[in-house]
Each structure stands twice: as C-alpha cells, then as structure tokens.
Design a protein around this motif. Sequence first.
Motif, PDB file in Angstrom:
ATOM      1  N   ALA A  56       0.867  -1.187   0.000  1.00 31.42           N
ATOM      2  CA  ALA A  56       0.000   0.000   0.000  1.00 31.42           C
ATOM      3  C   ALA A  56       0.897   1.228   0.000  1.00 31.42           C
ATOM      4  O   ALA A  56       2.098   1.115   0.248  1.00 31.42           O
ATOM      5  CB  ALA A  56      -0.894   0.019   1.230  1.00 31.42           C
ATOM      6  N   THR A  57       0.302   2.372  -0.276  1.00 31.07           N
ATOM      7  CA  THR A  57       1.120   3.588  -0.282  1.00 31.07           C
ATOM      8  C   THR A  57       1.038   4.337   1.035  1.00 31.07           C
ATOM      9  O   THR A  57       1.645   5.391   1.208  1.00 31.07           O
ATOM     10  CB  THR A  57       0.690   4.530  -1.420  1.00 31.07           C
ATOM     11  N   ASP A  58       0.251   3.808   2.000  1.00 33.14           N
ATOM     12  CA  ASP A  58       0.240   4.410   3.338  1.00 33.14           C
ATOM     13  C   ASP A  58       0.464   3.305   4.376  1.00 33.14           C
ATOM     14  O   ASP A  58       0.658   2.150   4.014  1.00 33.14           O
ATOM     15  CB  ASP A  58      -1.067   5.182   3.590  1.00 33.14           C
ATOM     16  N   PHE A  59       0.447   3.686   5.653  1.00 32.46           N
ATOM     17  CA  PHE A  59       0.723   2.727   6.717  1.00 32.46           C
ATOM     18  C   PHE A  59      -0.526   2.628   7.592  1.00 32.46           C
ATOM     19  O   PHE A  59      -0.867   3.575   8.296  1.00 32.46           O
ATOM     20  CB  PHE A  59       1.936   3.219   7.517  1.00 32.46           C
ATOM     21  N   CYS A  60      -1.234   1.518   7.474  1.00 31.83           N
ATOM     22  CA  CYS A  60      -2.467   1.316   8.237  1.00 31.83           C
ATOM     23  C   CYS A  60      -2.357   0.022   9.024  1.00 31.83           C
ATOM     24  O   CYS A  60      -1.771  -0.949   8.543  1.00 31.83           O
ATOM     25  CB  CYS A  60      -3.673   1.193   7.310  1.00 31.83           C
ATOM     26  N   PHE A  87      -9.152  -2.277  16.925  1.00 29.56           N
ATOM     27  CA  PHE A  87      -8.722  -0.902  16.681  1.00 29.56           C
ATOM     28  C   PHE A  87      -8.059  -0.829  15.318  1.00 29.56           C
ATOM     29  O   PHE A  87      -7.252  -1.684  14.962  1.00 29.56           O
ATOM     30  CB  PHE A  87      -7.725  -0.452  17.755  1.00 29.56           C
ATOM     31  N   SER A  88      -8.425   0.171  14.536  1.00 24.45           N
ATOM     32  CA  SER A  88      -7.731   0.344  13.257  1.00 24.45           C
ATOM     33  C   SER A  88      -7.396   1.815  13.061  1.00 24.45           C
ATOM     34  O   SER A  88      -8.147   2.695  13.502  1.00 24.45           O
ATOM     35  CB  SER A  88      -8.564  -0.209  12.106  1.00 24.45           C
ATOM     36  N   VAL A  89      -6.276   2.057  12.430  1.00 19.64           N
ATOM     37  CA  VAL A  89      -5.783   3.437  12.305  1.00 19.64           C
ATOM     38  C   VAL A  89      -4.872   3.575  11.101  1.00 19.64           C
ATOM     39  O   VAL A  89      -4.177   2.632  10.712  1.00 19.64           O
ATOM     40  CB  VAL A  89      -5.023   3.849  13.607  1.00 19.64           C
ATOM     41  N   ARG A  90      -4.955   4.738  10.459  1.00 22.95           N
ATOM     42  CA  ARG A  90      -3.967   5.089   9.439  1.00 22.95           C
ATOM     43  C   ARG A  90      -2.950   5.958  10.156  1.00 22.95           C
ATOM     44  O   ARG A  90      -3.290   7.006  10.703  1.00 22.95           O
ATOM     45  CB  ARG A  90      -4.616   5.860   8.295  1.00 22.95           C
ATOM     46  N   ILE A  91      -1.705   5.512  10.157  1.00 23.12           N
ATOM     47  CA  ILE A  91      -0.687   6.193  10.959  1.00 23.12           C
ATOM     48  C   ILE A  91      -0.141   7.431  10.259  1.00 23.12           C
ATOM     49  O   ILE A  91       0.354   7.368   9.136  1.00 23.12           O
ATOM     50  CB  ILE A  91       0.488   5.233  11.274  1.00 23.12           C
ATOM     51  N   ASN A  92      -0.252   8.557  10.941  1.00 22.78           N
ATOM     52  CA  ASN A  92       0.528   9.746  10.605  1.00 22.78           C
ATOM     53  C   ASN A  92       0.831  10.408  11.937  1.00 22.78           C
ATOM     54  O   ASN A  92       0.352   9.929  12.983  1.00 22.78           O
ATOM     55  CB  ASN A  92      -0.218  10.668   9.627  1.00 22.78           C
ATOM     56  N   SER A  93       1.591  11.483  11.952  1.00 18.61           N
ATOM     57  CA  SER A  93       2.042  11.957  13.262  1.00 18.61           C
ATOM     58  C   SER A  93       0.863  12.405  14.128  1.00 18.61           C
ATOM     59  O   SER A  93       0.882  12.250  15.343  1.00 18.61           O
ATOM     60  CB  SER A  93       3.103  13.040  13.126  1.00 18.61           C
ATOM     61  N   GLN A  94      -0.191  12.908  13.478  1.00 19.48           N
ATOM     62  CA  GLN A  94      -1.338  13.366  14.251  1.00 19.48           C
ATOM     63  C   GLN A  94      -2.150  12.207  14.847  1.00 19.48           C
ATOM     64  O   GLN A  94      -2.448  12.201  16.040  1.00 19.48           O
ATOM     65  CB  GLN A  94      -2.241  14.194  13.344  1.00 19.48           C
ATOM     66  N   THR A  95      -2.481  11.217  14.009  1.00 20.04           N
ATOM     67  CA  THR A  95      -3.266  10.090  14.527  1.00 20.04           C
ATOM     68  C   THR A  95      -2.446   9.342  15.571  1.00 20.04           C
ATOM     69  O   THR A  95      -2.973   8.892  16.582  1.00 20.04           O
ATOM     70  CB  THR A  95      -3.680   9.092  13.423  1.00 20.04           C
ATOM     71  N   PHE A  96      -1.143   9.251  15.348  1.00 23.50           N
ATOM     72  CA  PHE A  96      -0.319   8.534  16.314  1.00 23.50           C
ATOM     73  C   PHE A  96      -0.365   9.237  17.665  1.00 23.50           C
ATOM     74  O   PHE A  96      -0.591   8.616  18.700  1.00 23.50           O
ATOM     75  CB  PHE A  96       1.127   8.410  15.828  1.00 23.50           C
ATOM     76  N   GLU A  97      -0.139  10.536  17.626  1.00 26.51           N
ATOM     77  CA  GLU A  97      -0.074  11.309  18.873  1.00 26.51           C
ATOM     78  C   GLU A  97      -1.392  11.212  19.657  1.00 26.51           C
ATOM     79  O   GLU A  97      -1.383  11.039  20.874  1.00 26.51           O
ATOM     80  CB  GLU A  97       0.223  12.767  18.515  1.00 26.51           C
ATOM     81  N   GLN A  98      -2.501  11.317  18.934  1.00 29.53           N
ATOM     82  CA  GLN A  98      -3.793  11.347  19.627  1.00 29.53           C
ATOM     83  C   GLN A  98      -4.383   9.979  19.922  1.00 29.53           C
ATOM     84  O   GLN A  98      -4.990   9.774  20.966  1.00 29.53           O
ATOM     85  CB  GLN A  98      -4.786  12.161  18.788  1.00 29.53           C
ATOM     86  N   GLU A  99      -4.207   9.048  19.005  1.00 30.38           N
ATOM     87  CA  GLU A  99      -4.935   7.787  19.106  1.00 30.38           C
ATOM     88  C   GLU A  99      -4.109   6.629  19.672  1.00 30.38           C
ATOM     89  O   GLU A  99      -4.665   5.657  20.146  1.00 30.38           O
ATOM     90  CB  GLU A  99      -5.417   7.356  17.703  1.00 30.38           C
ATOM     91  N   VAL A 100      -2.789   6.746  19.540  1.00 25.68           N
ATOM     92  CA  VAL A 100      -1.954   5.591  19.885  1.00 25.68           C
ATOM     93  C   VAL A 100      -1.023   5.873  21.065  1.00 25.68           C
ATOM     94  O   VAL A 100      -0.944   5.089  22.014  1.00 25.68           O
ATOM     95  CB  VAL A 100      -1.122   5.135  18.656  1.00 25.68           C
TER      96      VAL A 100
END
Length: 443
Positions: free
Chosen positions: A153-157, A174-187
Amino acid sequence: MVDKQKTIREKFSLAGVGLHTGQKIKLTFKPSAENTGIQFIREDLPNKPSIKADFFHVITNSGIPRCTSIGQDNVIIHTVEHLMSVLCGLEVDNLIVGIDGQEVPGLDGSGLEFSKAIKKVGLLEQNSPREYFYIKEPLAVEDNGSCISMTPATDFCIAYTLDYDHPILRSQFFSVRINSQTFEQEVAPCRTFCLESEAKELREKGLGKGANYENTLVVGSQGVINNRMRFSNEFARHKVLDFIGDIYLLGIPIKGHVLAVKSGHKLNLELLKKLHQQKEEHKENSYVPDYNFSDKRQIGIQEILKILPHRFPFLMVDRVYEIEKGKKGIGIKNVTTNDYFFQGHFPSRPVMPGVLIVEAMAQAAGVVVLSSDAHHGQIAFFMAADKVKFRKVVAPGDQIKMEVEVLRDRGKTAQVQAVAKVDGEIAAEAEMIFSFTNASYLD
Ligand code: ZN
C-alpha cells in the motif's frame, strides 16, 4: 513535496523507572545527523558503547519476556518498543538516545511522555529525503492462533484484533492510518497492560519490579484494578503501539497495510525478520538515483542512467544539454535502425511510433525536472499529456531534439512543455504533467 528526514531541535532529558528491572534511568535525547538513524548510547558503561536500533541488533532471548530488547556483545537495552513507536509515529529519523542503565523507563506505561517531550522541543527538518520501505509482496506470520499479515500500500495502516480468554479482554478492535497526528492522539497515550495472574507470575520471576497500578493496566476479573481506561479499546491500541515500535527496528519507516490478530512482540519480531529479508532481496535489483547536477549544463548517458530508472529497451534519451536546473533543457534521441520497435513498426517501412516520441520527450522532460534540487532522490511519473500533435514522420538516421521547458513546478506535480524537432522542423509536441515520488518506490 518529498518528505525530509527529521531529528529533534535540541537536547532534552527524561527520567523514570524501568518497568521490568525497577532501575532508575535517565535518558538524554540529542539531535543526530541525517542518515544516522536511531542510536542508543549506554552512558553508564566504560567507553560508552553505542547500539543502533535496527534489525541487526534485535535480541530475541534477552531473558526478559514481553518486551523488545536490542544489544550487542553483552551491551543490552531492554524495553525499547514504546520509545521506538513514538519515534516512528512522530517521524523522527535520526536521534541519539543516551541511557544510563539497561532499560528504557516505562514512565506512564504508554508513549505519552516521550511524545509530549518531543513535541515540546520540536522537530528539525534535514536535507536528505526520508526513505520508506514499501512492502512489495504480501507477508504473513502465524503462531498458534495469532497472526499478522501485511499487504502492499502507499500508506501505513494497522487493524488489530485482540481476543483473550478473559471476560474483560474479549474481542477488542482498533484500526488506524498512521501519521504523526493520529499517532499522537490515538496511539501514544495507550498504556501497557497485563492480567492480574500474569502480574503475580512476573513478580515471582523477579520481573515487573518497576510496574504498578499506575503505569500498567492490571486486569482483574471485574475490570482494571485501581485505574481508569483512557479509551474503551486501550488494550488493542497499546498492541498497535507495540507493533509500530517493534517494526521500526527495520531501520526505516514502512508503507503497507497490516492486519494483526492476537499478536505480540514475538510475532512482531518474526514479521520484522521477513520484512528485512524482503527488503534485502529487493535491494539487489533496486534503482538508486545517484546524481549531482551542481552547475552542469550538459549531461551524457552515464549520468542519465543515474537520474532515470529506465533501461533497455525503454531508455529513449541519449544526452541532455543547455540545462537550466529545473527550468529547461534540450534532450537528444538518436534514432537508429537498431531501435527495437522498428522490427514491427513497420517491417517494410520503419517509422518511429508517435507514442514513443512522446515517451522520449517525457524522459528528456524527466531529466530536466529532476535536475531541480527539490526533487533530488525522486522519480517522476508521467501522469498526463495534453495538446499532443504529431507533425512529421521520424525514421532511422533522424536525430530528435527535444526542447523542454518547465511551465510550473508545484512540488508534488510539474507541468512541462516539450517540442521534438528533426532538422529544425517540428515532429511532435505536447504538454505533460508529472508527479513525483521517492525513488524507493521502485525498490
Ligand atoms: Zn508495550
């Protein structure tokens, strides 16, 4: 725009207790040069040995279960996963982590304190492009009912399913598309956990010395003991945190989609091994752009081979001259009866196919747009052609001069005008759009 590597803006320290060893530990974070990766330095040992946080330093039998350790020659660092996860999530590529003991402090049991501290000092963008490992072929590992699979894939999910034979830990997702924002808030805020029975077992083995009800969610039959959940599915989220940290030990960030069921560190490290193998296999035949334009006005075929990934029989530009970096240039294609396409186009009357003249113009244009410093380390994809006109037959013996001019370069895409001439007469013309991606896409 291409992603750039990052380090931290300035030095800072954090202190805490190791969850397993109970040791009091101080960490000192320092900025590090580009392409150096994440490096730990055991500041308490003579000569201050350094251990690179990569695949080659993963230790699988460290003596401490349920955590990830790295080391070499008796120099060891335990429980690197939460910190590594935060570094991956916040996109820190290069960093020196001084540590005065053998275990990264657990802090509140999540990645929150690391994340907050890094956000506070901020990140510094460096010059080199950030490289990713794009999963090439699907990968899977399994062990006794737990499994992880990964697809290109072209992103990291990541999608994680947790399922323990325990009333409180049944089926959590739990499922998430990782970027710095989702990581900081969700993970990042999700804490480590264990069952009440496991906590006892660890204690009896002399482990979990630094763990308490604050920094570890201890799950009893009625729920979490003496603590509150930050998310209803915090356990599954913590498994995602662990996964990201373990996989970042590949040494570079990855792109791919992950499906994980009931997996933990052991299986993560199995997957890491397979990822590493795949990465090595593809390295052997990968294309690495390796050019330095400086102020050259003309480049020959040896340099074109360093800029363009195209090869026989599909390389259609022999030289580019009068280059103004990122602005304009003239490409040459010498057409010869040896060109492979004349075999069939047409056996009785060789004519260069119009679409291949467009391809030649696109390649010449590729060299010119990639000569801009902003696109170093990238490849250009031909996305669109407009106002294409063919005006003259091109045959063996002709020399095509392709005048290329960059009309607009928006970083992510560029628009180019190209005119192909033979003996001063226009043979073809077109406007073309290119988009850019890191050359590691071709690995
Ligand atoms: Zn963990």
